[in-house]
Motif scaffolding. Structure first.
Motif, mmCIF file in Angstrom:
data_model
loop_
_atom_site.group_PDB
_atom_site.id
_atom_site.type_symbol
_atom_site.label_atom_id
_atom_site.label_comp_id
_atom_site.label_asym_id
_atom_site.label_seq_id
_atom_site.Cartn_x
_atom_site.Cartn_y
_atom_site.Cartn_z
ATOM 1 N N VAL A 9 0.859 -1.189 0.000
ATOM 2 C CA VAL A 9 0.000 0.000 0.000
ATOM 3 C C VAL A 9 0.901 1.246 0.000
ATOM 4 O O VAL A 9 1.890 1.296 0.743
ATOM 5 C CB VAL A 9 -0.921 0.006 1.245
ATOM 6 N N PRO A 10 0.597 2.250 -0.824
ATOM 7 C CA PRO A 10 1.419 3.474 -0.808
ATOM 8 C C PRO A 10 1.363 4.173 0.546
ATOM 9 O O PRO A 10 0.361 4.086 1.256
ATOM 10 C CB PRO A 10 0.795 4.341 -1.908
ATOM 11 N N SER A 11 2.436 4.846 0.890
ATOM 12 C CA SER A 11 2.495 5.533 2.180
ATOM 13 C C SER A 11 2.027 6.986 2.031
ATOM 14 O O SER A 11 1.973 7.530 0.921
ATOM 15 C CB SER A 11 3.925 5.516 2.714
ATOM 16 N N LYS A 30 -5.616 9.966 -4.003
ATOM 17 C CA LYS A 30 -5.823 9.447 -5.365
ATOM 18 C C LYS A 30 -4.956 8.214 -5.606
ATOM 19 O O LYS A 30 -5.390 7.246 -6.229
ATOM 20 C CB LYS A 30 -5.479 10.530 -6.408
ATOM 21 N N ALA A 31 -3.717 8.273 -5.118
ATOM 22 C CA ALA A 31 -2.802 7.138 -5.292
ATOM 23 C C ALA A 31 -3.361 5.893 -4.604
ATOM 24 O O ALA A 31 -3.248 4.777 -5.121
ATOM 25 C CB ALA A 31 -1.429 7.485 -4.718
ATOM 26 N N LEU A 32 -4.007 6.103 -3.465
ATOM 27 C CA LEU A 32 -4.592 4.989 -2.708
ATOM 28 C C LEU A 32 -5.717 4.319 -3.503
ATOM 29 O O LEU A 32 -5.771 3.093 -3.613
ATOM 30 C CB LEU A 32 -5.138 5.541 -1.387
ATOM 31 N N VAL A 33 -6.585 5.136 -4.083
ATOM 32 C CA VAL A 33 -7.697 4.610 -4.891
ATOM 33 C C VAL A 33 -7.151 3.879 -6.116
ATOM 34 O O VAL A 33 -7.611 2.788 -6.468
ATOM 35 C CB VAL A 33 -8.663 5.754 -5.310
ATOM 36 N N GLN A 34 -6.164 4.475 -6.773
ATOM 37 C CA GLN A 34 -5.576 3.828 -7.956
ATOM 38 C C GLN A 34 -4.931 2.498 -7.583
ATOM 39 O O GLN A 34 -5.006 1.529 -8.340
ATOM 40 C CB GLN A 34 -4.543 4.765 -8.606
ATOM 41 N N HIS A 35 -4.335 2.436 -6.411
ATOM 42 C CA HIS A 35 -3.708 1.193 -5.956
ATOM 43 C C HIS A 35 -4.772 0.116 -5.722
ATOM 44 O O HIS A 35 -4.589 -1.052 -6.088
ATOM 45 C CB HIS A 35 -2.903 1.450 -4.676
ATOM 46 N N GLU A 36 -5.884 0.510 -5.110
ATOM 47 C CA GLU A 36 -6.985 -0.445 -4.874
ATOM 48 C C GLU A 36 -7.520 -0.988 -6.201
ATOM 49 O O GLU A 36 -7.811 -2.187 -6.325
ATOM 50 C CB GLU A 36 -8.111 0.229 -4.079
ATOM 51 N N ASN A 37 -7.631 -0.122 -7.201
ATOM 52 C CA ASN A 37 -8.108 -0.556 -8.526
ATOM 53 C C ASN A 37 -7.097 -1.477 -9.204
ATOM 54 O O ASN A 37 -7.476 -2.401 -9.937
ATOM 55 C CB ASN A 37 -8.396 0.667 -9.412
ATOM 56 N N LEU A 42 -5.595 -7.108 -10.749
ATOM 57 C CA LEU A 42 -4.756 -8.297 -10.566
ATOM 58 C C LEU A 42 -5.604 -9.493 -10.145
ATOM 59 O O LEU A 42 -5.443 -10.602 -10.654
ATOM 60 C CB LEU A 42 -3.683 -8.033 -9.499
ATOM 61 N N THR A 43 -6.519 -9.258 -9.221
ATOM 62 C CA THR A 43 -7.379 -10.329 -8.708
ATOM 63 C C THR A 43 -8.200 -10.956 -9.831
ATOM 64 O O THR A 43 -8.415 -12.170 -9.859
ATOM 65 C CB THR A 43 -8.305 -9.781 -7.596
ATOM 66 N N LYS A 44 -8.617 -10.131 -10.782
ATOM 67 C CA LYS A 44 -9.410 -10.629 -11.920
ATOM 68 C C LYS A 44 -8.634 -11.639 -12.774
ATOM 69 O O LYS A 44 -9.226 -12.438 -13.485
ATOM 70 C CB LYS A 44 -9.858 -9.464 -12.812
ATOM 71 N N THR A 45 -7.311 -11.591 -12.704
ATOM 72 C CA THR A 45 -6.499 -12.511 -13.516
ATOM 73 C C THR A 45 -6.284 -13.856 -12.817
ATOM 74 O O THR A 45 -5.584 -14.718 -13.334
ATOM 75 C CB THR A 45 -5.129 -11.886 -13.875
ATOM 76 N N ASP A 237 -5.742 3.130 -14.132
ATOM 77 C CA ASP A 237 -5.173 4.479 -14.076
ATOM 78 C C ASP A 237 -3.993 4.485 -13.099
ATOM 79 O O ASP A 237 -4.156 4.170 -11.921
ATOM 80 C CB ASP A 237 -6.254 5.464 -13.615
ATOM 81 N N THR A 238 -2.794 4.823 -13.589
ATOM 82 C CA THR A 238 -1.615 4.923 -12.716
ATOM 83 C C THR A 238 -1.005 6.325 -12.793
ATOM 84 O O THR A 238 0.194 6.514 -12.570
ATOM 85 C CB THR A 238 -0.540 3.882 -13.111
#
Length: 255
Positions: A9-11, A30-37, A42-45, A237-238
């Motif tokens: 998780v980003p700090s 925003k970085a936190l939300v993008q990380h969750e997405n 990844l989970t979908k794969t 989105d990154t």
């Protein structure tokens, strides 16, 4: 096929991350939300995702790819070239996570420096870019460890990119996304090269995951070329990570 992924998780200190980009500082929320997405994609794969907690002392620590190379035989803890990141490679929770999956863990030692963002895996062979972060000694140590475990590696000279995988992504089936200096690099002449225009160079950093390709949002030509090859595409989105020189592959260890 990949079975496991490790992410961090980003700090809250992410805005202090190292950067050569002139795009402003990342916004933590925003970085936190993008990380969750990203984790959701990844989970979908079909992989199992291990999520490590944030490390406020290390603004770049969400870029877990750089601190270890996960192979089919062993995990290799790197020695980052960026001084501010060197202690990330020794964080106890990362070592603990890797020990759950690997019986053998190897280490790169001083004076070698290497970041796994400079390493591209193609089957059992590893291309290692010599960059500002990865020196020849680090690459030699890495190749020796790989060969000890029945794998192989080779060095690739670089002049322009931050990391080897800044401008390359192996999509399996001999398909290779290439940008910038790597379009003409002799090491990659035998691949089916999918060239990425300079205007979409950031989009060259995609990741193949079990038949899917995760592509950064905002690079329609890259996305179109990958879809034309028959891959299922997931778009993430990154943009906040781009501000500190990070892309899709940097954010995870995949094995």
């Amino acid at each position: 096929m990949f079975k496991n992924v490790i992410v961090r998780v980003p700090s809250k200190t992410i805005s202090e991350g190292l950067t050569s980009a002139d795009e402003g500082k990342p916004i933590y929320e925003k970085a936190l939300v993008q990380h969750e997405n990203y984790v959701s994609a990844l989970t979908k794969t079909g992989v199992n995702v291990t999520v490590l907690g944030p490390e406020d002392d290390f603004p770049d620590s969400c870029f877990v790819e750089d601190v270890a190379l996960c192979t089919s035989k062993c995990a290799i803890i790197t020695r980052p070239g960026a001084l501010s990141r060197r202690k990330e490679a020794a964080l106890p929770d990362m070592l603990e996570a890797l020990q759950k999956f690997y019986d053998t863990i190897e280490y790169i030692e001083d004076p070698g420096t290497i970041e796994a963002g400079d390493i591209m895996m193609v089957g059992d062979h590893f291309y290692i870019g010599l960059s500002a972060r990865t020196n020849e000694e680090g690459a030699k140590q890495m190749i020796a460890i790989l060969e000890k475990h029945g794998l192989s590696g080779q060095m690739v000279e670089m002049k322009e990119m931050l990391h080897l995988k800044t401008g390359l992504a192996y999509l399996e089936n001999n398909n290779l996304l290439v940008a910038g200096e790597f379009k003409t690099a002799p090491e990659f002449k035998d691949f089916n090269k999918i060239e990425v225009e300079i205007s979409e160079a950031y989009g060259a950093n995609c990741i193949w995951m079990n038949g899917y390709v995760i592509v950064p949002e905002g690079y329609p030509n890259v996305q179109q070329k990958i879809e034309a090859l028959g891959y299922k595409v997931l778009v993430v989105d990154t943009s906040e990570y781009r501000k500190i020189d990070g892309g899709l592959s940097c954010l995870s260890l995949r094995f």
